[in-house]
Structures are given as structure tokens and as C-alpha cells.
Write an enzyme that holds these catalytic residues in place. Structure first.
Site, short mmCIF file in Angstrom:
data_model
loop_
_atom_site.label_atom_id
_atom_site.label_comp_id
_atom_site.label_asym_id
_atom_site.label_seq_id
_atom_site.Cartn_x
_atom_site.Cartn_y
_atom_site.Cartn_z
N GLN A 204 48.41 18.41 -8.69
CA GLN A 204 48.79 17.06 -9.11
C GLN A 204 49.66 16.39 -8.05
O GLN A 204 50.01 15.24 -8.18
CB GLN A 204 49.58 17.12 -10.43
CG GLN A 204 48.77 17.59 -11.61
CD GLN A 204 49.61 17.85 -12.85
OE1 GLN A 204 49.62 18.95 -13.38
NE2 GLN A 204 50.32 16.83 -13.34
N ARG A 317 64.94 15.34 -19.72
CA ARG A 317 64.04 14.57 -20.58
C ARG A 317 64.15 15.03 -22.04
O ARG A 317 64.04 14.22 -22.97
CB ARG A 317 62.60 14.63 -20.09
CG ARG A 317 61.66 13.64 -20.78
CD ARG A 317 60.30 13.55 -20.10
NE ARG A 317 60.29 12.64 -18.99
CZ ARG A 317 59.92 11.34 -19.06
NH1 ARG A 317 59.53 10.82 -20.22
NH2 ARG A 317 59.95 10.57 -18.00
N ARG A 349 52.74 18.57 -20.19
CA ARG A 349 52.56 17.33 -20.96
C ARG A 349 53.73 17.04 -21.92
O ARG A 349 53.89 17.73 -22.93
CB ARG A 349 51.26 17.45 -21.74
CG ARG A 349 50.59 16.13 -22.07
CD ARG A 349 49.21 16.39 -22.62
NE ARG A 349 48.39 15.18 -22.69
CZ ARG A 349 47.10 15.19 -22.99
NH1 ARG A 349 46.48 16.32 -23.25
NH2 ARG A 349 46.41 14.07 -23.04
N PHE A 351 56.91 17.06 -20.80
CA PHE A 351 57.95 17.34 -19.81
C PHE A 351 59.33 17.47 -20.45
O PHE A 351 60.29 16.83 -20.02
CB PHE A 351 57.94 16.18 -18.79
CG PHE A 351 58.46 16.53 -17.42
CD1 PHE A 351 57.71 17.26 -16.51
CD2 PHE A 351 59.72 16.09 -17.01
CE1 PHE A 351 58.18 17.55 -15.25
CE2 PHE A 351 60.20 16.38 -15.73
CZ PHE A 351 59.43 17.12 -14.85
N GLU A 720 50.80 11.47 -21.83
CA GLU A 720 51.61 12.45 -22.56
C GLU A 720 51.95 12.09 -24.00
O GLU A 720 51.95 12.96 -24.87
CB GLU A 720 52.92 12.69 -21.80
CG GLU A 720 52.74 13.32 -20.44
CD GLU A 720 54.01 13.24 -19.61
OE1 GLU A 720 54.35 12.13 -19.16
OE2 GLU A 720 54.68 14.27 -19.45
N1 MTE Z 1 44.20 14.77 -19.56
C1 MTE Z 1 43.31 15.67 -19.09
N2 MTE Z 1 42.04 15.57 -19.48
N3 MTE Z 1 43.69 16.67 -18.23
C2 MTE Z 1 45.00 16.81 -17.84
O1 MTE Z 1 45.32 17.71 -17.06
N4 MTE Z 1 47.31 15.93 -17.99
C3 MTE Z 1 48.26 15.17 -18.80
C4 MTE Z 1 47.70 13.81 -19.15
N5 MTE Z 1 46.37 13.91 -19.66
C5 MTE Z 1 45.97 15.88 -18.34
C6 MTE Z 1 45.50 14.85 -19.19
C7 MTE Z 1 49.57 15.00 -18.15
S1 MTE Z 1 50.68 16.26 -18.23
C8 MTE Z 1 49.92 13.83 -17.55
S2 MTE Z 1 51.48 13.59 -16.91
C9 MTE Z 1 48.97 12.72 -17.42
O2 MTE Z 1 47.70 13.03 -17.97
C10 MTE Z 1 48.83 12.38 -15.93
O3 MTE Z 1 47.92 11.40 -15.69
P1 MTE Z 1 48.21 9.83 -15.83
O4 MTE Z 1 49.58 9.59 -15.30
O5 MTE Z 1 47.15 9.22 -15.03
O6 MTE Z 1 48.12 9.54 -17.29
MO1 MOS Z 2 52.66 15.68 -16.80
S1 MOS Z 2 53.79 17.17 -17.65
O1 MOS Z 2 54.10 14.79 -16.32
O2 MOS Z 2 52.19 16.47 -15.34
#
Ligand code: MTE
Ligand code: MOS
Length: 782
Positions: A204, A317, A349, A351, A720
Site C-alpha cells: 500500500q 486513533r 481497516r 486503524f 474503513e
Molecule cells: N477493500 C478491498 N477490497 N481490499 C482492501 O484491501 N482495504 C481497506 C479499504 N477497503 C481494502 C478495501 C483499507 S484498510 C483502506 S485504508 C482503504 O480501503 C484504502 O483505500 P481508499 O483510501 O482508496 O479507500
Molecule cells: Mo487502512 S488500515 O488505513 O490501510
């Protein structure tokens, strides 16, 4: 004609841009990249103790094993033996001290994966055993912390608690959670000319991996390129920890001068990498007859594992979300960042937010039972107001509160009150199966609490045939970021989205990008891409203006065409004309989130640009003899502002909810007394699957005028926040268990609420009332 629109601007429910590749198996993940000639395969040799001094490590048998080409350990690292994201306490290879069972000690490169893995098991390591600290409680007892303890106080909590008409104390435990991304950790390092290196990393945060690899190799950052087309899921697990795998692959590639691929199998992935922090939360609360909180004292103990990793921000957080949707006028929050001899826990997710919210939600639930009131009523009397009682415990004024509307809408659409009455009547006549219901709200702050991370960049090329190539610092992990950002560009230039080719995240195209995390990917990269597209449009409009002899301002972009006064040309034609007129057709865009900033010393300011809201009602049935349970129905209303892509957002809401439910009800991590993780495969670690989706699952996007702040097209982050809607399932289970005690007592139910945990809670509740547990009654009847 005027209403005609290009295909796929913002707000259109387009499928994921890689959807057709995901379902056909054609999407290229790192392990699918055709292997370059001479590629070697790596495996990590890991520690078999949780806490020990390494007396000696003999790698002779590893080196002599069939197919082995190279073996490296700490002494072979030319640069820094560290991949810590914030502070340098994450050695790539342990040197003299082993700090968790599974810590990497050395690595092997061999001709095949099997040869590498077999060889990695052949080391002879002599350990001098030390006593491991394994739990958060043990760490607090021993005052063992990865970072200093934090304390936030607002008002006069202790006096307020003491003076309140009612007072309750409690302790709750919530377990961790493995990210269980489908694609495990993987890195593929390819040496290039003159000491440079290309690393494909499932991460990421490509920019951080770039720096970690450069430091390990002792080369400048400019000599390392990190690329990630997509991850097969990240869920926070790939925010900081892919660095270990990338560094090891790169070090072996440097040593052997050959391409090296390091792909973990599931067991190693689960054993080596960090998970969600498990928490032990103590509370002490004072409240009035209505259940309104007068003062509350929280002590949060988060198990960070052996190193700091991202635990500072994660535990921050948790503190910042210990209010959820509730106004806490007098509050004290102590946060212990517990250092234990277990894997270094990391982002997942939410955090830390979910852990903070589970705490306050239990407080509310316990208050409600103590007073014999509906927990929803107690929630409502504690909600933040819109014009008063609207300042958080960190002094941010909430200007976008929509929780009242969301809850009112959900209460109505889910028929909450009527179903609650019916279910209580059902429980009267059902001795074994008890039903429960709960409505829980979510408020989640958007922005990185580390303010400098709130920036993003984009690179947009337009080719002479009118097609475009889009690159930005965000990464795609299945969440649909890339299609959303492409929709923003398509909207800005009024062209079809399919002419935009979305490309891999690449440190050589957009530098210094932040991790794709904190749900801010589309907010930030969307704005950066919009800025790049606006720059292109401005140049094209200026050119069209002079070419057609009209004012640039009057040039209109609409449905793949450009109108200049009486004249109109296709977008493609204009691009070609602009090229011949030597107009630059490539632009960068940049965005920094405005307004935010806070002082961590005083815990005050504006850490969040805005908040996301949502609420869920879950109904469950529990078999009180076995603890077995089902989620029967779930209703959700969730706020995403003006959605950039309602189809993608629905997927995030549904998936987030299920993942949150999994965390709190079925995913159980279990370490033995020696600190060895025993649940390291799907055979022993149960994640929710398709059959766990509730049979009735009504999910609605909240209709509103959009984000109160000037976010990208007034949308809101969605990655999240929906995870925390899963708290409603935990509370529905508590409600069902409480039915066995006439709703007068609060069950002591820890998360995950597995059938075992539910049985324990039933027994404890019965014991408190001096009665045998339901299962015991059934036994005696035979
Ligand atoms: N959705 C899918 N399908 N796969 C993922 O790994 N990660 C989550 C969320 N949704 C994730 C997901 C997490 S922890 C975060 S922080 C956000 O997606 C990151 O992406 P965004 O900032 O584009 O929403
Ligand atoms: Mo999402 S826990 O902020 O990668």
C-alpha cells in the site's frame, strides 16, 4: 444533444476497472509476472522462540541444501538492518535477540520455491531462553511499552464520575484480526544496470518500500524503483510490513546478481506479519437517570507486539475514536502501547478506531442494562448535538453531524421498535433459542493523523489520438480507487472513461506518495488527478480559444467534443491540433488536504477534515445450549456524501460490515503459552465467507447534499468506516444473551464472540444470578 454525456463521469455505478480480469483470472498479480531468465526463489528462516538470546546460528546445512544459491543474515546487509516505518526498531534479520516466534533470522535464495523453503528449515540455532511477555495485561504489569503512555483529559472526569447518580466499572477484551488478504506478502526484485533495482512489491506504500530497500542496499532512493499494479487485498496489512519482504528479495538479488522472488505461503505470512491490535479496555463511568454520561475514564491497553511499527498512530486513533458519536464532556483516556514478545501489530481497516469505538459502545450498552432502558435510547441521549454539545474531546467542532438523520431513517426502515418488541415476545416463549437486536452508530474521522501524509500527486498524459494514461500515488487493493480516480478525470475533460488507461503505482512516476490508507485514497488522489486534468483542460481551452478566435473561457467541453463559439470539434481532433501547435499534453497535479492540523502534546486541534457516518441494525439468534448463532437480518444506512461510484461504494459498505462482523464474532487468534501463534491457516482461523452474509441484508447509501467540506465532488471516504457497523452484531449477541437474565444484567462477552465465548458469557451470567447455565440445565434434564 445538450443532455448527452460522455460514458462514466462521477456518480456513475461503473464496475471495477479490473473486474473482468479478476473474475477471469487474467489480472496480473506479482506472482503472475512472467519470470525473467535466471529468477531465484527465496524463503525466510524464522525464529522458533518468542524471546531468546541467539547463542549461535549455524547455517552450514542451509548452504549445503540442494538448489541453494545464496544465504544471507544480518552481517550480509550492506546498509541498514532495519525496515521500521517510523522508528528504527524492526530489524530485517534478528542479530542477537529474538523478540517473537516467527521473527526472521536469515534468508535463502534457491532455484525453486520448494528448495528454498526446505533449506530454510535446516538452520541449527542455539537459544538462551528468556521469559516472554505475551499479553497486554502482562506488559502493563511489567511496564513494558514500545512508546510512551499517552493521556488525554477533558473537563473534570473524576469529580464528574464521583458526583453522578450512577456509576459502573467494567473491563472488556477484544481480540486482534489477521488481514487475510487473498494474495500473501510477495516481492520480486530485479537488478538493473549500474546497481539500480526494480522491485515489484505488493504494498500500500510503494514510496516507503523504495526507501527501505535503498537503506538496506545502501544506495540512494533514486536507484530503486518500486511498482505495484494491484494487491490481492491489503486491509492495512500491507501499509508498513511489505518492506521486510522487499528488502530481503532485493538483498538476495544484490548478492546473487539475479532476479529474486520472495513469496510467503499462508502460514508464514500469518506467523511473520502483524495484525490488528488486540485491546484490553477498562472503564469507569458516571451517568444520570437518563443514561447521559457525566464523566468517563478509559484505560486502553493495546498490544503492539515487539516493535513500534505504526502503533503510535493506531493507538492515537483509538483515543480519538473513544467518543464514537457521543459527547463526552468529562473524559480521561490513558493509552498504553504494550510491548510484548509477539508479532508487531500493524494497520488494519479502521486503524485503532474500531477498538476505541467498541469501548464506548459497551459503556453505553452497560448503562442501558443498568437502567433497564433500550440501548438505542441511551445512545440517543448521548449523541453529539449539531449546534451545542458538538465539540469533541480533542477540541474539534463537528460541523457535519448527520447521525440523527441516519439513525432516524434506519430506525424507521428497519422497523426497529416493532421488531424489538416482537423479538422480546418470542424470547418469552423460546427457552433455548434467544433472539437479539442492536442498532449501533458510526462516526469516523477522515485524514491521516500524521498531518504531513495528507498530500497526493498525479501524472496525466494525453496522447495524440486522444487517449490518456493516468498515474497517481494511490494503490489499488480491490477497493476501486483506480476507477474512481479515472471517473474524476473523465468528468473534468468530459470524455469517455474507457479512453483512460489506468497504470501501476510507480515511484518513478509519482514521487513521495503517501500510503493508500486512512480511507483517503480517492479523496486525495481524486483531487490531485482533478488538478492535473484541469491543467490539461486549461491548456486545451487556451489553445482552442486562440485557434478558433473565441475567449478561452467560452470554450465548452461536452460529451467527447469541444465547442468554441459556432465551431465544434471532437476532443481527439482538438488534441491533435494542439499537438501540432506544440501545446504540452502532459500534466502533474498535486493536492494537500486543507484546514487540518493538531497538537499532539495538548491533544487538541483539527486532526480530521470531516467525518463519515453510518448505522446498522443487526438481528441474531443464539442457541443458548451451544453458543451457536446466526445473523438473521442486517439493515444499514451509510453516508458516503455524493458517491463517486455507488457500485464500488456499496461493495465497500457490504464488505466492510462483513469484515467487522468477522473480527468481533468469529476470527480468533490464539497463541500458546510459549508465544507461538497456533491459528496460522484457514483450517484454524475462521474468516467470514459468502455463506455468512446475512440472508436479509438491506444496505442503503444515505442521501444527502454531500460532504460539508470541499472534498472531491463532495464525496466521502468509504474504505474503513463501514467495518465498524459490524459492532451491531456483537451488541445483538449481547442482547440475546441478556435475554436469559431478563435483560437486567450485562453479559460479560469478550470479542470475538465465538460460540465458546458466548457459552462462557451465558455461564457467567447465570452464576451471577445464582442459577445454573442453560447448557447445565439441559444436561441435568438429559
Ligand atoms: N477493500 C478491498 N477490497 N481490499 C482492501 O484491501 N482495504 C481497506 C479499504 N477497503 C481494502 C478495501 C483499507 S484498510 C483502506 S485504508 C482503504 O480501503 C484504502 O483505500 P481508499 O483510501 O482508496 O479507500
Ligand atoms: Mo487502512 S488500515 O488505513 O490501510
Amino acid at each position: 444533444m445538450a443532455a448527452e454525456r460522455a460514458r462514466g463521469g462521477v456518480g456513475v455505478p461503473l464496475p471495477h476497472d479490473s473486474g473482468h480480469l479478476h473474475v477471469s483470472g487474467e489480472a496480473t498479480y506479482i506472482d503472475d509476472i512472467p519470470e525473467a531468465r535466471g529468477t531465484l526463489h527465496a524463503a525466510i528462516g524464522i525464529a522458533a522462540r518468542a524471546h531468546a538470546r541467539i547463542v549461535s546460528m549455524d547455517l552450514a546445512k542451509v548452504r549445503a541444501a540442494p538448489g541453494v544459491v545464496a544465504v544471507i543474515a544480518a552481517a550480509d546487509i550492506p546498509g541498514k538492518n532495519d525496515y521500521g516505518p517510523v522508528i528504527a526498531d524492526d530489524p530485517i534479520f534478528a542479530t542477537s535477540l529474538v523478540q517473537y516466534h516467527g521473527q526472521s533470522l536469515f534468508a535463502v535464495a534457491a532455484r525453486t520455491v520448494v528448495e528454498a523453503r526446505k533449506a530454510s528449515r535446516l538452520a541449527v540455532v542455539n537459544y538462551e531462553e528468556l521469559t516472554p511477555l505475551l499479553t497486554a495485561e502482562a506488559a502493563v504489569e511489567a511496564q513494558s511499552f514500545v512508546l510512551p503512555t499517552e493521556h488525554l483529559v477533558r473537563g473534570n472526569p473524576h469529580a464528574a464520575i464521583a458526583a453522578a447518580p450512577h456509576r459502573l466499572r467494567g473491563r472488556l477484551r477484544m481480540g486482534g484480526q489477521d488481514q487475510f488478504y487473498l494474495e500473501g506478502m510477495i516481492a520480486y526484485a530485479l537488478p538493473r544496470e549500474d546497481g539500480t533495482m526494480l522491485v515489484h512489491s505488493s504494498t500500500q506504500h510503494p514510496g516507503e518500500v523504495q526507501h527501505q530497500v535503498a537503506h538496506a542496499l545502501d544506495v540512494p532512493a533514486s536507484d530503486v524503483v518500486v511498482e505495484c499494479r494491484r494487491m490481492g487485498g491489503g486491509f492495512g496489512g500491507k501499509e508498513s510490513q511489505p518492506g521486510l519482504f522487499a528488502c530481503i528479495a532485493a538483498l538476495l538479488a544484490r548478492t546473487t546478481r539475479r532476479p529474486v522472488k520472495l513469496r510467503c505461503d499462508r502460514d508464514d505470512d500469518m506467523i511473520i506479519t502483524g495484525k490488528r491490535h488486540d485491546f484490553v479496555t477498562d472503564y469507569d463511568v458516571g451517568f444520570d437517570d437518563d443514561g447521559r454520561i457525566r464523566g468517563v475514564d478509559f484505560v486502553l491497553a493495546g498490544r503492539c507486539g515487539y516493535s513500534a511499527d505504526l502503533s503510535g498512530s493506531i493507538n492515537d486513533r483509538a483515543m480519538l475514536h473513544s467518543d464514537n458519536c457521543y459527547f463526552l464532556e468529562n473524559v480521561s483516556i490513558v493509552s498504553f502501547r504494550c510491548k510484548t514478545n509477539t508479532v508487531s501489530n500493524t494497520a488494519f481497516r479502521g486503524f485503532g478506531g474500531p477498538q476505541g469505538m467498541v469501548g464506548i459502545e459497551q459503556v453505553i450498552d452497560d448503562i442501558a442494562r443498568h437502567l433497564g432502558r433500550d440501548p438505542l435510547a441511551v445512545r440517543k441521549v448521548n449523541f453529539y448535538g449539531t449546534t451545542e454539545r458538538n465539540v469533541t474531546h480533542y477540541q474539534q467542532t463537528i460541523v457535519d453531524n448527520v447521525i440523527h438523520e441516519i439513525v432516524a431513517e434506519l430506525e424507521k426502515s428497519s422497523d426497529y421498535a416493532k421488531r424489538r418488541r416482537e423479538l422480546r415476545a418470542f424470547n418469552q416463549t423460546s427457552p433455548v433459542v434467544k433472539r437479539g437486536i442492536a442498532l449501533t452508530p458510526v462516526k469516523f474521522g477522515i485524514s491521516f493523523t500524521a498531518t504531513h501524509l495528507n498530500q497526493a500527486g498525479c501524472l496525466l498524459h494525453v496522447y495524440t489520438d486522444g487517449t490518456m494514461l493516468l498515474n497517481h500515488g494511490g494503490t489499488e487493493m480491490g477497493q476501486g480507487l483506480f476507477i474512481k480516480v479515472a471517473q474524476v478525470v473523465a468528468e473534468e475533460l468530459a470524455v469517455d472513461v474507457d479512453r483512460i488507461r489506468i497504470t501501476a503505482s510507480d515511484t518513478s512516476k509519482v514521487p513521495n506518495a503517501s500510503p493508500t490508507a486512512a480511507s483517503s485514497g480517492s479523496d486525495m488522489n481524486g483531487k490531485a488527478a482533478q488538478a492535473a486534468a484541469q491543467e490539461i483542460r486549461r491548456r486545451l481551452a487556451d489553445f482552442a480559444g486562440s485557434h478558433f478566435g473565441v475567449a478561452p473561457k467560452s470554450v465548452v467541453f461536452r460529451a467527447n467534443r469541444v465547442h468554441a463559439g459556432e465551431r465544434s470539434v471532437s476532443f481527439n481532433e482538438l488534441v491533435k491540433l494542439a499537438y501540432f501547435a506544440r501545446v504540452p499534453l502532459s500534466a502533474t497535479g498535486f493536492y494537500r488536504t486543507p484546514k487540518i492540523g493538531y497538537d499532539r502534546k495538548t491533544w487538541s486541534g483539527m486532526p480530521f477534515y470531516y467525518f463519515c457516518y453510518g448505522a446498522a441494525v443487526s438481528e441474531v439468534a443464539v442457541d443458548t445450549l451451544t453458543g451457536e448463532n446466526r445473523v438473521l437480518r442486517v439493515d444499514i444506512v451509510h453516508d458516503v456524501g455524493k458517491s463517486l461510484n455507488p457500485a464500488v461504494d456499496m461493495g465497500q459498505i457490504e464488505g466492510g460490515f462483513i469484515q467487522g462482523m468477522g473480527w468481533l464474532t468469529m476470527e480468533e487468534l490464539w497463541w500458546n503459552d510459549e508465544g507461538k501463534l497456533m491459528t496460522h491457516a484457514p483450517s484454524t482461523y475462521k474468516i467470514p465467507v459468502a455463506s455468512d452474509v446475512p440472508p436479509v441484508f438491506n444496505v442503503r447509501i444515505f442521501e444527502s447534499d454531500g460532504n460539508a467540506e470541499d472534498s472531491i465532488h463532495r464525496s466521502k471516504a468509504v474504505g474503513e468506516p463501514p467495518l465498524m457497523l459490524g459492532i451491531s452484531v456483537l451488541h445483538a449477541l449481547r442482547d440475546a444473551i441478556a435475554a436469559t437474565a431478563g435483560y437486567a444484567l450485562s453479559p460479560q462477552l469478550d470479542a470475538p464472540a465465538t460460540p465458546e465465548a458466548i457459552l462462557r458469557a451465558l455461564e457467567e451470567l447465570a452464576a451471577r444470578r445464582g442459577e445454573p447455565a442453560p447448557a447445565k440445565v439441559a444436561e441435568s434434564i438429559g
